[in-house]
Design an enzyme around this catalytic site. Structure first.
Site, PDB file in Angstrom:
ATOM      1  N   HIS A  57       0.839  -1.192   0.000  1.00  0.00           N
ATOM      2  CA  HIS A  57       0.000   0.000   0.000  1.00  0.00           C
ATOM      3  C   HIS A  57       0.880   1.251   0.000  1.00  0.00           C
ATOM      4  O   HIS A  57       2.103   1.161  -0.079  1.00  0.00           O
ATOM      5  CB  HIS A  57      -0.983  -0.017   1.179  1.00  0.00           C
ATOM      6  CG  HIS A  57      -0.323  -0.100   2.520  1.00  0.00           C
ATOM      7  ND1 HIS A  57       0.463   0.902   3.035  1.00  0.00           N
ATOM      8  CD2 HIS A  57      -0.309  -1.089   3.451  1.00  0.00           C
ATOM      9  CE1 HIS A  57       0.905   0.567   4.216  1.00  0.00           C
ATOM     10  NE2 HIS A  57       0.468  -0.654   4.497  1.00  0.00           N
TER      11      HIS A  57
ATOM     12  N   HIS B 285       4.067   1.446   2.267  1.00  0.00           N
ATOM     13  CA  HIS B 285       5.233   0.713   1.765  1.00  0.00           C
ATOM     14  C   HIS B 285       5.886   1.496   0.619  1.00  0.00           C
ATOM     15  O   HIS B 285       7.105   1.576   0.516  1.00  0.00           O
ATOM     16  CB  HIS B 285       4.826  -0.655   1.190  1.00  0.00           C
ATOM     17  CG  HIS B 285       4.102  -1.540   2.148  1.00  0.00           C
ATOM     18  ND1 HIS B 285       2.826  -1.995   1.900  1.00  0.00           N
ATOM     19  CD2 HIS B 285       4.457  -2.064   3.337  1.00  0.00           C
ATOM     20  CE1 HIS B 285       2.444  -2.771   2.900  1.00  0.00           C
ATOM     21  NE2 HIS B 285       3.410  -2.827   3.792  1.00  0.00           N
TER      22      HIS B 285
ATOM     23  N   CYS C 128      -1.234 -11.262  22.845  1.00  0.00           N
ATOM     24  CA  CYS C 128      -2.093 -10.850  21.721  1.00  0.00           C
ATOM     25  C   CYS C 128      -1.660 -11.637  20.498  1.00  0.00           C
ATOM     26  O   CYS C 128      -0.510 -11.507  20.054  1.00  0.00           O
ATOM     27  CB  CYS C 128      -1.999  -9.350  21.440  1.00  0.00           C
ATOM     28  SG  CYS C 128      -2.896  -8.897  19.919  1.00  0.00           S
TER      29      CYS C 128
ATOM     30  N   CYS D 158      -0.648  -9.420  17.475  1.00  0.00           N
ATOM     31  CA  CYS D 158       0.690  -8.810  17.554  1.00  0.00           C
ATOM     32  C   CYS D 158       1.781  -9.871  17.683  1.00  0.00           C
ATOM     33  O   CYS D 158       2.961  -9.537  17.556  1.00  0.00           O
ATOM     34  CB  CYS D 158       0.795  -7.881  18.758  1.00  0.00           C
ATOM     35  SG  CYS D 158      -0.278  -6.463  18.680  1.00  0.00           S
TER      36      CYS D 158
ATOM     37  N   CYS E 270      -5.455  -4.882  23.735  1.00  0.00           N
ATOM     38  CA  CYS E 270      -4.286  -4.558  22.914  1.00  0.00           C
ATOM     39  C   CYS E 270      -4.522  -3.204  22.260  1.00  0.00           C
ATOM     40  O   CYS E 270      -5.553  -2.994  21.635  1.00  0.00           O
ATOM     41  CB  CYS E 270      -4.096  -5.623  21.830  1.00  0.00           C
ATOM     42  SG  CYS E 270      -3.025  -5.073  20.491  1.00  0.00           S
TER      43      CYS E 270
ATOM     44  N   HIS F 232      -4.932  -3.814  18.339  1.00  0.00           N
ATOM     45  CA  HIS F 232      -6.025  -4.639  17.828  1.00  0.00           C
ATOM     46  C   HIS F 232      -7.353  -4.426  18.548  1.00  0.00           C
ATOM     47  O   HIS F 232      -8.379  -4.907  18.104  1.00  0.00           O
ATOM     48  CB  HIS F 232      -5.633  -6.121  17.893  1.00  0.00           C
ATOM     49  CG  HIS F 232      -4.522  -6.456  16.944  1.00  0.00           C
ATOM     50  ND1 HIS F 232      -3.196  -6.407  17.314  1.00  0.00           N
ATOM     51  CD2 HIS F 232      -4.545  -6.785  15.642  1.00  0.00           C
ATOM     52  CE1 HIS F 232      -2.443  -6.720  16.272  1.00  0.00           C
ATOM     53  NE2 HIS F 232      -3.225  -6.937  15.252  1.00  0.00           N
TER      54      HIS F 232
ATOM     55  N   LYS G 125     -11.522  11.821  -0.775  1.00  0.00           N
ATOM     56  CA  LYS G 125     -10.773  12.670  -1.700  1.00  0.00           C
ATOM     57  C   LYS G 125     -10.012  11.846  -2.731  1.00  0.00           C
ATOM     58  O   LYS G 125      -9.329  12.400  -3.581  1.00  0.00           O
ATOM     59  CB  LYS G 125      -9.806  13.567  -0.928  1.00  0.00           C
ATOM     60  CG  LYS G 125     -10.518  14.663  -0.157  1.00  0.00           C
ATOM     61  CD  LYS G 125      -9.513  15.581   0.497  1.00  0.00           C
ATOM     62  CE  LYS G 125     -10.235  16.651   1.321  1.00  0.00           C
ATOM     63  NZ  LYS G 125      -9.286  17.401   2.133  1.00  0.00           N
TER      64      LYS G 125
ATOM     65  N   LYS H  23     -13.098   7.830  -7.064  1.00  0.00           N
ATOM     66  CA  LYS H  23     -13.986   6.677  -7.025  1.00  0.00           C
ATOM     67  C   LYS H  23     -14.283   6.307  -8.468  1.00  0.00           C
ATOM     68  O   LYS H  23     -14.574   7.150  -9.287  1.00  0.00           O
ATOM     69  CB  LYS H  23     -15.283   7.050  -6.320  1.00  0.00           C
ATOM     70  CG  LYS H  23     -15.025   7.280  -4.853  1.00  0.00           C
ATOM     71  CD  LYS H  23     -16.249   7.009  -4.019  1.00  0.00           C
ATOM     72  CE  LYS H  23     -15.793   6.854  -2.598  1.00  0.00           C
ATOM     73  NZ  LYS H  23     -16.540   7.450  -1.603  1.00  0.00           N
TER      74      LYS H  23
HETATM   75 ZN   LIG Z   1      -2.425  -6.808  19.174  1.00  0.00          ZN
END
Ligand SMILES: [Zn+2]
Length: 634
Positions: free
Chosen positions: A19, A22, A127, A130, A144, A147, A296, A299
């Site tokens: 995405h 990255h 968790c 994680c 967490c 999460h 913004k 679409k």
């Molecule tokens: Zn977590």
């Protein structure tokens, strides 16, 4: 031997597709690497994928594949993306590579031999998202923080890394090396965390619970905790311990990470290195998040277009420029299509694109592309030359501090200067009056463009090389070094300057209308665009005192004002219908001092007077008390 530069991106976790985050980190690594190439250094750029752990197993199960097949697939998507973004890395590492696994075992053995790994029974809140234990103190409302789910209490015997032993050392190291973690806000964050006692790190997972990982070299019932495995890629990517790459590049290692992985990189990793008897990295460079305002982003038939798809729509170099110009490295930034379109039209199409195309047109028109040897320079020429040469140092300083937006602003300052220089010297007038003078002016324009083209290359490689081609330069892209760029007038063109299509055509906002129709919306026309504080600060507003005011023959509206703004300026103002010239001397006004010069009714105006206009006429903006001439207005 040239100096060296080594940069790493995080190895990206293959549980999801690439995405914008990255893409940003990896483009920054590419820009930095290209800058260090320009600086004449030997560079090494490492990226890759992180492929072990619970989350990969879960994602593979959802996809109905084995973890390895799944990792191959997603890792391949990352590898396929980077060339599309013109990213040139040296090595792509995968944590499933045999070489990497061998290095992890080597480090584990060294840390264990050093007495820093022990076996212990541990009960704690875990968790699964994680893949780590949490202390009560770290939880938010018992959940967490990432999460927002309650961790489970589990009891397990595991191996632990004695991280607590290195707490004092790490604090001292960070204090002694102010730019070890940068920008400063993240250094402070790590130091704040280190004010609490550091707990030891659980570095194993029993195979009964997770088998997708690197088996511990000293206990085959356990695999290595994914972070302990992943961080070591920065060493295995250099063929640690015996490869020549390790010796050459490790001492100058710079990591690039987003702020969500500050703790493993700022705390676990230096402690691991210290325990293994390896010098810590040189810099940890931490950036913020891109906030996506999805409303913004385009679409299209009900689907939200991913930011990376905007590369197809608006062009790669514009996208790279936008990311580096818009985000202050270290802080969060908004990603919006409005802002992207705004930058393309203002900075790229208007400022740079117009400058290049008007210059090329003049080269061709006045000299058929072949510039004669330049005659003696005049004062204005030297001013431009000084600014262009100074820019190289300013730019280099900002690039080394990762202040990319400032480096670009400095380049754009000089682009603005050249545009002003062209307006002020008026080559089209010189073409009729003085060929000698014209040649000097055009030479200064070409030299400044040569410098600009080299400095924008790390950000916009393809456009920079196109510009260098059009200028007929003998060198392109990575063949330049800053040392060569500094040599004013030495680089002889090898072919005539050629006119070419615009580098950056103006774009319309390519969003589709609400009803799904193909209606393009020009944001520039719809609303007054917002400017940033920095853009506002580019305006040089100053208090001036009018020394003289004269009517301009044949003009009903214009007055020629001589204004003291710390220096004497001639400013033409359209206020003749509202103010008699004899009433103006001694009055104070607000002047835009860095407006591009313009000729109005034969008088060159260098600045603009601010006035408010409406039905009641035009009124000069004046201070409410006398202020020294030349004072800055802010
Ligand atoms: Zn977590």
């Amino acid at each position: 031997m040239p100096s060296t530069f080594y940069v790493t991106t995080p190895i990206y976790y293959v549980n999801a597709d690439p995405h914008i985050g990255h893409a940003y980190t990896t483009i920054v690594a590419d820009v930095l690497t290209r800058f260090h190439v320009l600086a004449g250094e030997e560079t090494y750029f490492l990226t890759g994928t992180d492929e072990h752990g619970d989350k990969i197993v879960a994602a593979a199960e959802r996809a109905g594949q084995s973890p390895k097949d799944y990792a191959d697939l997603v890792s391949g998507r990352f590898r396929a993306l980077w060339p599309r973004l013109n990213i040139h890395y040296n090595h792509f590492i995968r944590t499933t590579d045999e070489r990497h696994q061998e290095t992890v075992r080597t480090i584990l053995n060294r840390v264990k031999d050093n007495g820093d790994i022990y076996f212990s029974d541990y009960a704690g809140l875990y968790c699964f998202g994680c893949e780590r234990f949490y202390t009560e103190r770290e939880l938010v409302d018992g959940k967490c923080p990432d999460h927002r789910t309650a961790p489970e209490m589990i009891r397990e015997a595991n191996y632990f890394f004695r991280m607590s032993k290195y707490q004092e050392w790490l604090i001292r190291h960070i204090q002694d090396h102010p730019d070890f973690i940068r920008p400063e806000r993240y250094r402070n964050e790590v130091l704040a965390f280190l004010r609490e006692p550091l707990e030891d790190l659980c570095i194993s997972r029993p195979k009964s619970r997770l088998s997708w990982g690197i088996t511990l070299p000293f206990d085959e019932d356990f695999v290595t905790y994914v972070w302990f495995d992943a961080l070591i890629n920065y060493l295995s990517g250099l063929e640690y311990p015996d490869g020549p790459l390790f010796k050459r590049f490790w001492p100058v290692c710079q990591h690039l990470v987003a702020k969500d992985i500050l703790k493993p990189h700022g705390i676990y990793w230096p402690c691991m290195l210290k325990s293994a008897g390896i010098e810590p990295y040189q810099h940890l460079n931490v950036h913020g998040y891109w906030n996506l305002d999805e409303g913004k982003i385009s679409k299209s038939v009900g689907n939200v277009i991913k930011p990376l798809d905007l590369v197809e729509v608006y062009g790669l170099d514009a996208f790279r420029y936008f990311l580096l110009r818009e985000m202050v490295f270290g802080l969060d930034a908004e990603f919006s299509q409005d802002a992207l379109v705004g930058r393309i039209n203002a900075d790229l199409a208007n400022d740079l694109g117009n400058l290049v195309s008007r210059s090329l047109t003049m080269f061709e028109k006045f000299f058929k592309g072949e510039l004669p040897e330049p005659p003696a320079a005049q004062e204005w020429d030297d001013e431009l030359k000084d600014q262009a040469l100074k820019l190289i140092d300013i730019y280099e300083g900002y690039m080394r501090e990762l202040a990319f937006h400032k480096a670009l602003m400095a380049v754009w300052d000089v682009i603005g200067r050249v545009n002003k220089y062209i307006d002020a010297t008026a080559p089209w007038v010189l073409a009729k009056t003085s060929r000698q003078r014209l040649a000097a002016v055009m030479f200064h324009i070409r030299e400044t463009l040569r410098i600009v083209s080299a400095l924008i290359w790390p950000f916009m490689p393809a456009s920079a090389e196109k510009m260098q081609e059009q200028l007929g330069l003998p060198r392109k892209g990575p063949e330049f070094t800053l040392a060569l760029v500094r040599q004013w007038g030495k680089e002889k063109p090898v072919k005539p300057v050629t006119r070419a299509p615009a580098l950056f055509p103006r774009v319309e906002d390519k969003r589709e209308g609400q009803e799904g129709g193909k209606k393009a919306v020009d944001v520039q026309e719809k609303e007054v665009p917002l400017v940033s504080l920095e853009e506002f600060q580019r305006l040089d507003l100053r208090l001036g005192t009018i020394l003289r005011a004269e009517a301009i023959p044949k003009s009903k509206k214009l007055l020629k004002l001589t204004v003291d703004i710390g220096e004497e300026r001639t400013v033409v103002a359209g206020i003749a219908e509202h103010y008699a010239p004899e009433t103006l001397a001694g009055r104070q006004v607000v002047i835009v001092a860095n407006l591009q010069p313009a000729k109005l009714m034969g008088v060159e105006s260098r600045g603009m007077v601010l006035a408010a206009g409406g039905e009641g006429g035009v009124h000069l903006i004046v201070p409410d008390t006398h202020v020294p001439s030349g004072s800055k207005v802010r």
